[in-house]
Design an enzyme around this catalytic site. Structure first.
Site, PDB file in Angstrom:
ATOM      1  N   LYS A 110       7.554 -70.528   4.058  1.00 33.55           N
ATOM      2  CA  LYS A 110       6.214 -70.126   3.648  1.00 33.55           C
ATOM      3  C   LYS A 110       6.303 -68.748   2.977  1.00 33.55           C
ATOM      4  CE  LYS A 110       3.408 -73.487   5.004  1.00 33.55           C
ATOM      5  NZ  LYS A 110       2.413 -74.107   4.101  1.00 33.55           N
ATOM      6  N   ARG A 116      10.271 -68.236  -2.641  1.00 31.90           N
ATOM      7  CA  ARG A 116       9.920 -69.568  -2.148  1.00 31.90           C
ATOM      8  C   ARG A 116      10.463 -70.662  -3.065  1.00 31.90           C
ATOM      9  NH1 ARG A 116       3.695 -69.561  -0.315  1.00 31.90           N
ATOM     10  NH2 ARG A 116       4.400 -71.528   0.631  1.00 31.90           N
ATOM     11  N   ASP A 154      -0.519 -74.061   8.797  1.00 35.89           N
ATOM     12  CA  ASP A 154      -0.807 -72.650   8.534  1.00 35.89           C
ATOM     13  C   ASP A 154      -1.320 -71.908   9.762  1.00 35.89           C
ATOM     14  OD1 ASP A 154      -0.047 -72.679   5.855  1.00 35.89           O
ATOM     15  OD2 ASP A 154      -2.021 -73.362   5.199  1.00 35.89           O
ATOM     16  N   ARG A 157      -0.837 -64.240   6.939  1.00 33.14           N
ATOM     17  CA  ARG A 157      -1.060 -64.852   8.250  1.00 33.14           C
ATOM     18  C   ARG A 157      -0.296 -64.130   9.358  1.00 33.14           C
ATOM     19  NH1 ARG A 157      -4.441 -68.614   6.649  1.00 33.14           N
ATOM     20  NH2 ARG A 157      -3.949 -69.865   4.798  1.00 33.14           N
ATOM     21  N   GLY A 215       1.478 -69.578  -3.388  1.00 32.21           N
ATOM     22  CA  GLY A 215       2.273 -70.776  -3.551  1.00 32.21           C
ATOM     23  C   GLY A 215       1.427 -71.976  -3.932  1.00 32.21           C
ATOM     24  N   SER A 237       3.632 -82.768   2.727  1.00 37.00           N
ATOM     25  CA  SER A 237       3.200 -81.615   1.940  1.00 37.00           C
ATOM     26  C   SER A 237       1.995 -81.987   1.092  1.00 37.00           C
ATOM     27  CB  SER A 237       4.325 -81.108   1.029  1.00 37.00           C
ATOM     28  OG  SER A 237       3.836 -80.108   0.142  1.00 37.00           O
ATOM     29  N   ARG A 283       8.115 -67.611   8.830  1.00 36.82           N
ATOM     30  CA  ARG A 283       7.087 -67.289   9.816  1.00 36.82           C
ATOM     31  C   ARG A 283       7.571 -67.441  11.260  1.00 36.82           C
ATOM     32  NH1 ARG A 283       1.785 -69.798   6.578  1.00 36.82           N
ATOM     33  NH2 ARG A 283       1.401 -67.874   5.381  1.00 36.82           N
ATOM     34  N   ARG A 318      -8.679 -76.110  -5.783  1.00 36.08           N
ATOM     35  CA  ARG A 318      -8.885 -77.412  -6.417  1.00 36.08           C
ATOM     36  C   ARG A 318     -10.200 -77.462  -7.186  1.00 36.08           C
ATOM     37  NH1 ARG A 318      -5.575 -77.786  -2.149  1.00 36.08           N
ATOM     38  NH2 ARG A 318      -3.983 -79.445  -2.063  1.00 36.08           N
ATOM     39  N   SER A 325      -7.826 -73.943   0.153  1.00 40.07           N
ATOM     40  CA  SER A 325      -7.333 -75.168  -0.482  1.00 40.07           C
ATOM     41  C   SER A 325      -8.394 -75.788  -1.385  1.00 40.07           C
ATOM     42  CB  SER A 325      -6.913 -76.184   0.587  1.00 40.07           C
ATOM     43  OG  SER A 325      -5.833 -75.707   1.346  1.00 40.07           O
TER      44      SER A 325
END
Length: 441
Positions: free
Chosen positions: A346, A122, A319, A395, A94, A167, A350, A27, A23
């Site tokens: 996801k 998605r 996650d 994952r 995503g 989110s 999942r 960014r 993440s």
């Protein structure tokens, strides 16, 4: 197609590091690209998802270079991104897609987003809806999916957007769009989500406020921002560390230390859940790195007890649920996890994928519309002996590889390729701790 199968003849032990936080890495590339001058980043995750973000920024005029393991980003300033000449291929990411849609929504350009088969399933409406309110226009594939084409708005219109679901991706997308939007753009979240975006926006010099109100937390950014370049160190990703944490917890006799892990309180739900179940996790060397709390985590094997995981923890560990399902498989009694219907949209569904694979490995589960109930073995090894489907989801693949460390017969994941999206050296880290990688087909 390469398979993935881990086994061990004894305890896991040693000290390891895990890749940089995904993440934060996304960014850093995006905000570095909007600052004026050179941003320098160490510890950037070099998985396929983050590399897709780097390629997209290059396609819009940002110079992104890797020299000796250090990343150098020469930003073009807010509003300075250029028209991409080809479609932006997001691969499996995503996060790249949704954040970049926000970043570009207030720029006067047209961008087409494509992705792999998993990403193309998605839904993107949760991001397109607020960005359309700001003035961006979208042409999407059926079901609000990729491929899609976006026409940015300039000037965009500032909005106050109440998140309908928790989110961090949607929150960040709206705030990123607000950077090049005159006025104040704000997001209201009833449930706190990961705040890496807010921390980093402040670090780059954006005017950003956060206030708790009766309606929830209101995060507001002042547009037409001028961002300053930064020197950043990305902490280890707790979502990657989660696999090592659960492995050390379930394999008898194990004692493992994971160095330099980000322990942001908006991301530490797995640590809370496992500790509530009886896990032995000790933090040491707590410090701040690049505005983020970081610690070394020492994890020892422990007997787990099933619990009802509070649904309000979901945003801080969404996650990590697949590997928590694995941990629950070895608990004493039943673990109930609800309020996690987000997992159905996801990289895969999942909940369904984990339920199918766990049953194939001899674990008793009950699938719920919004979660999963797992009946644990009380610490006994699971039956195993199955080949499970990764369903193009990193994952899922890594969770079943961890399950395979405490089974009576080896577990094989049918496709190891998705692991490269977030944890390229996954197998190497486990081999360093004493696990054995079974030969791939």
């Amino acid at each position: 197609m390469p398979t993935l199968s881990l086994t061990t003849d004894g305890p896991l032990s040693g000290s390891v590091t895990v890749p940089g936080d995904k993440s934060i890495s996304h960014r850093a590339l995006m905000l570095g690209g909007l600052a004026v001058g050179e941003t320098v980043v160490t510890g950037l995750l070099e998985g396929e998802d983050v590399l897709a973000t780097a390629a997209a920024m290059r396609a819009m005029g940002v110079a992104v270079e890797r020299r000796g393991g250090v990343w150098h980003i020469h930003g073009v300033g807010v509003g300075g991104l250029l028209q991409p000449q080809t479609a932006l291929d997001m691969g499996n990411s995503g996060t790249s897609t949704r954040l970049l849609m926000g970043l570009l929504a207030s720029h006067p350009l047209v961008a087409t987003f494509t992705g792999d088969a998993s990403l193309s399933r998605r839904p993107m409406a949760r991001v397109t809806v607020p960005l359309e309110t700001m003035g961006a226009q979208f042409t999407t594939s059926p079901g609000d999916r990729l491929p899609l084409t976006m026409t940015g708005a300039c000037p965009a219109v500032p909005i106050r957007y109440v998140l309908p679901v928790a989110s961090a991706q949607v929150k960040s997308a709206v705030l990123l769009a607000g950077l090049n939007t005159p006025g104040i753009t704000s997001v209201v979240e009833a449930v706190p989500t990961r705040d890496h975006g807010e921390r980093m926006l402040r670090g780059f010099g954006a005017t950003l406020t956060s206030e708790d109100t009766p309606d929830g937390r209101v995060i507001a950014v002042t547009g037409e921002a001028e961002l300053r370049p930064q020197v950043l160190t990305v902490p280890g990703d707790i979502s990657s560390a989660a696999f090592v944490i659960v492995a050390a917890t379930i394999v008898p006799g194990s004692a493992v230390t994971i160095l330099g892990v980000g322990v942001n309180p908006t991301r530490d739900g797995l640590l809370r859940a496992l500790t509530a179940m009886g896990a032995d996790i000790v933090r040491s060397g707590e410090r701040e790195v690049g505005g983020e709390p970081v610690a070394d985590l020492t994890v020892r094997h422990a007997a787990l007890t099933g619990i009802d995981v509070p649904s309000e923890w979901a945003a801080s560990m969404i996650d990590e649920y697949p590997v928590l399902f694995v941990a629950s498989s070895f608990a004493n009694g039943r673990t109930t996890m609800r309020g996690i219907e987000e997992l159905r949209v996801k990289e895969s569904d999942r909940i369904a994928a984990m339920a199918t694979g766990l049953r194939a490995c001899g674990v008793a589960v009950e699938e719920l519309p919004d979660g999963l109930i797992v009946e644990g073995s009380g610490g006994e090894a699971a039956a195993g002996g199955a080949t499970v489907a990764a369903v193009l989801d990193h994952r899922i693949a890594m969770s079943f590889a961890v399950l395979g460390l405490h089974v009576r017969a080896a577990v094989t994941v049918d496709d190891a390729a998705p692991v490269a999206t977030s944890f390229p050296n996954f197998s190497g880290v486990f081999e360093q701790l004493g696990a054995r990688l079974n030969p791939s087909e």
